[in-house]
Design a protein around this motif. Structure first.
Motif, mmCIF file in Angstrom:
data_model
loop_
_atom_site.group_PDB
_atom_site.id
_atom_site.type_symbol
_atom_site.label_atom_id
_atom_site.label_comp_id
_atom_site.label_asym_id
_atom_site.label_seq_id
_atom_site.Cartn_x
_atom_site.Cartn_y
_atom_site.Cartn_z
ATOM 1 N N ASP A 40 0.889 -1.280 -0.059
ATOM 2 C CA ASP A 40 -0.088 0.013 -0.091
ATOM 3 C C ASP A 40 1.088 1.255 0.021
ATOM 4 O O ASP A 40 0.319 2.379 -0.272
ATOM 5 C CB ASP A 40 -0.882 -0.062 1.199
ATOM 6 N N MET A 41 2.182 1.067 0.304
ATOM 7 C CA MET A 41 3.264 2.284 0.240
ATOM 8 C C MET A 41 3.258 2.813 -1.151
ATOM 9 O O MET A 41 3.509 3.909 -1.491
ATOM 10 C CB MET A 41 4.364 2.035 0.866
ATOM 11 N N VAL A 42 3.069 1.984 -2.275
ATOM 12 C CA VAL A 42 3.515 2.284 -3.667
ATOM 13 C C VAL A 42 2.232 3.437 -4.012
ATOM 14 O O VAL A 42 1.075 3.186 -3.976
ATOM 15 C CB VAL A 42 3.219 0.823 -4.601
ATOM 16 N N GLY A 43 2.869 4.213 -4.699
ATOM 17 C CA GLY A 43 1.912 5.590 -5.011
ATOM 18 C C GLY A 43 1.945 6.639 -4.036
ATOM 19 O O GLY A 43 1.433 7.618 -4.219
ATOM 20 N N ALA A 44 2.346 6.230 -2.638
ATOM 21 C CA ALA A 44 2.211 6.996 -1.563
ATOM 22 C C ALA A 44 3.417 8.296 -1.862
ATOM 23 O O ALA A 44 4.598 8.063 -2.397
ATOM 24 C CB ALA A 44 2.764 6.862 -0.237
ATOM 25 N N ILE A 45 3.208 9.499 -1.284
ATOM 26 C CA ILE A 45 4.266 10.503 -1.508
ATOM 27 C C ILE A 45 4.722 10.724 -0.050
ATOM 28 O O ILE A 45 3.922 11.039 0.903
ATOM 29 C CB ILE A 45 3.781 11.956 -1.825
ATOM 30 N N CYS A 46 6.097 10.680 0.386
ATOM 31 C CA CYS A 46 6.585 10.559 1.529
ATOM 32 C C CYS A 46 8.136 11.615 1.775
ATOM 33 O O CYS A 46 8.549 11.761 0.583
ATOM 34 C CB CYS A 46 7.199 9.351 1.890
ATOM 35 N N ASP A 47 8.165 11.876 2.642
ATOM 36 C CA ASP A 47 9.379 12.658 3.168
ATOM 37 C C ASP A 47 10.595 12.029 3.221
ATOM 38 O O ASP A 47 10.309 10.764 3.902
ATOM 39 C CB ASP A 47 9.002 13.514 4.236
ATOM 40 N N ILE A 48 11.937 12.249 2.626
ATOM 41 C CA ILE A 48 12.941 11.184 2.859
ATOM 42 C C ILE A 48 13.367 11.573 4.445
ATOM 43 O O ILE A 48 13.702 12.916 4.663
ATOM 44 C CB ILE A 48 13.951 11.572 1.948
ATOM 45 N N GLU A 49 13.328 10.856 5.112
ATOM 46 C CA GLU A 49 13.920 11.081 6.676
ATOM 47 C C GLU A 49 15.264 10.677 6.630
ATOM 48 O O GLU A 49 16.085 11.337 7.656
ATOM 49 C CB GLU A 49 13.151 9.869 7.363
ATOM 50 N N ARG A 50 15.846 9.967 5.843
ATOM 51 C CA ARG A 50 17.241 9.613 5.934
ATOM 52 C C ARG A 50 18.023 8.955 4.717
ATOM 53 O O ARG A 50 17.154 8.469 4.017
ATOM 54 C CB ARG A 50 17.861 8.913 7.304
ATOM 55 N N ILE A 51 19.151 9.143 4.445
ATOM 56 C CA ILE A 51 19.809 8.499 3.277
ATOM 57 C C ILE A 51 21.093 7.672 4.026
ATOM 58 O O ILE A 51 21.884 8.387 4.391
ATOM 59 C CB ILE A 51 20.234 9.469 2.213
ATOM 60 N N ASP A 52 20.809 6.391 3.735
ATOM 61 C CA ASP A 52 22.137 5.804 4.281
ATOM 62 C C ASP A 52 23.157 5.471 3.297
ATOM 63 O O ASP A 52 23.247 6.270 2.387
ATOM 64 C CB ASP A 52 21.549 4.179 4.676
ATOM 65 N N THR A 53 24.229 5.019 3.965
ATOM 66 C CA THR A 53 25.596 4.941 3.132
ATOM 67 C C THR A 53 25.561 3.930 1.791
ATOM 68 O O THR A 53 26.486 4.266 1.009
ATOM 69 C CB THR A 53 26.665 4.310 4.128
ATOM 70 N N GLU A 54 24.462 3.328 1.324
ATOM 71 C CA GLU A 54 24.364 2.691 0.326
ATOM 72 C C GLU A 54 23.285 3.327 -0.680
ATOM 73 O O GLU A 54 23.333 3.000 -1.809
ATOM 74 C CB GLU A 54 23.670 1.179 0.511
#
Length: 86
Positions: A40-54
């Motif tokens: 159900d997350m597909v299509g959702a608009i979300c804020d990026i909370e963090r970006i990992d080392t990968e």
């Protein structure tokens, strides 16, 4: 930890940017309720909370469930997200 990554179109995205979830990779061994939340997350608009080392951009969604509020977090590869205008 990297401060930026890219989306499916090569656009630079940073923490706090909004992205549309295009695809989610899930473990098929999850129970059906958990699988449904991730799908159900597909299509959702979300804020990026963090970006990992990968280079994965982590987003979260809150759900109202039978047992209260539930948090679902997922790390998105560039092909799995598209930056949207603020």
């Amino acid at each position: 930890m990297s401060a930026t990554t890219i989306d499916c179109k090569g656009q630079i995205v940073s923490m706090g940017d909004k992205v549309r979830v295009l695809e989610v990779s899930v473990d098929p061994g999850l129970d059906e309720d958990d699988l449904e939340m991730f799908r159900d997350m597909v299509g959702a608009i979300c804020d990026i909370e963090r970006i990992d080392t990968e280079g994965a951009a982590w987003v979260a969604l809150w759900w109202n469930g039978d047992e209260g509020t539930i948090l679902t977090q997922v790390g998105l590869a560039p092909r799995q997200m598209e930056r949207v205008a603020a």
